[in-house]
Design a protein around this motif. Structure first.
Motif, PDB file in Angstrom:
ATOM      1  N   LYS A 134      56.850  52.127 -44.876  1.00  0.00           N
ATOM      2  CA  LYS A 134      55.738  51.845 -45.772  1.00  0.00           C
ATOM      3  C   LYS A 134      55.688  50.345 -46.042  1.00  0.00           C
ATOM      4  N   ILE A 135      54.570  49.898 -46.585  1.00  0.00           N
ATOM      5  CA  ILE A 135      54.424  48.499 -46.955  1.00  0.00           C
ATOM      6  C   ILE A 135      55.439  48.212 -48.060  1.00  0.00           C
ATOM      7  N   PRO A 136      56.197  47.118 -47.947  1.00  0.00           N
ATOM      8  CA  PRO A 136      57.210  46.818 -48.971  1.00  0.00           C
ATOM      9  C   PRO A 136      56.622  46.824 -50.390  1.00  0.00           C
ATOM     10  N   GLU A 143      50.342  45.276 -39.608  1.00  0.00           N
ATOM     11  CA  GLU A 143      51.219  44.577 -38.656  1.00  0.00           C
ATOM     12  C   GLU A 143      52.351  43.843 -39.371  1.00  0.00           C
ATOM     13  N   GLY A 144      52.408  43.973 -40.706  1.00  0.00           N
ATOM     14  CA  GLY A 144      53.447  43.304 -41.470  1.00  0.00           C
ATOM     15  C   GLY A 144      54.745  44.102 -41.490  1.00  0.00           C
ATOM     16  N   MET A 145      55.658  43.638 -42.325  1.00  0.00           N
ATOM     17  CA  MET A 145      56.952  44.302 -42.459  1.00  0.00           C
ATOM     18  C   MET A 145      56.781  45.680 -43.082  1.00  0.00           C
ATOM     19  N   VAL A 146      57.719  46.560 -42.809  1.00  0.00           N
ATOM     20  CA  VAL A 146      57.771  47.879 -43.445  1.00  0.00           C
ATOM     21  C   VAL A 146      59.173  48.102 -43.985  1.00  0.00           C
ATOM     22  N   GLU A 147      59.248  48.939 -44.990  1.00  0.00           N
ATOM     23  CA  GLU A 147      60.568  49.307 -45.526  1.00  0.00           C
ATOM     24  C   GLU A 147      60.708  50.802 -45.496  1.00  0.00           C
TER      25      GLU A 147
END
Length: 98
Positions: free
Chosen positions: A34-36, A94-98
């Motif tokens: 998921k999106i951080p 396209e960003g980081m996920v956690e």
């Protein structure tokens, strides 16, 4: 319907902006990433958990492709919440996920 792109959200996060993101996917979908900082409230539970939300905040809603979050928007707006939909959902992310 107010919308925001994945690129815009990613840029704001990278600039250190504090965004309030609600991920309306099911728990098993969110487990894959998921999106951080996003809070998971599955669409089917929005009605029962909206008491956890603050009407003075702006919320970004996200799901897999934008459909479920798009359905959550009018419901939350009708209860006085300020919300926008992340267009394309996690498919566009396209960003980081956690």
């Amino acid at each position: 319907m107010k919308q925001i792109t994945a690129t815009q959200v990613n840029r704001l996060l990278n600039e250190g902006k504090l965004l309030t993101i609600i991920d309306v996917r099911e728990v098993n979908e969110v487990a894959a990433g998921k999106i951080p900082g996003a809070v998971n409230i599955p669409l089917r539970l929005i009605e029962f958990r909206m008491h956890e939300l603050d009407k003075s905040k702006e919320y970004i809603l996200v799901c897999h492709s934008g459909g479920r979050s798009g359905r959550a928007m009018p419901f939350l707006e009708s209860h006085g919440f300020n919300v926008m939909n992340l267009t394309g959902g996690m498919l566009a992310w396209e960003g980081m996920v956690e």
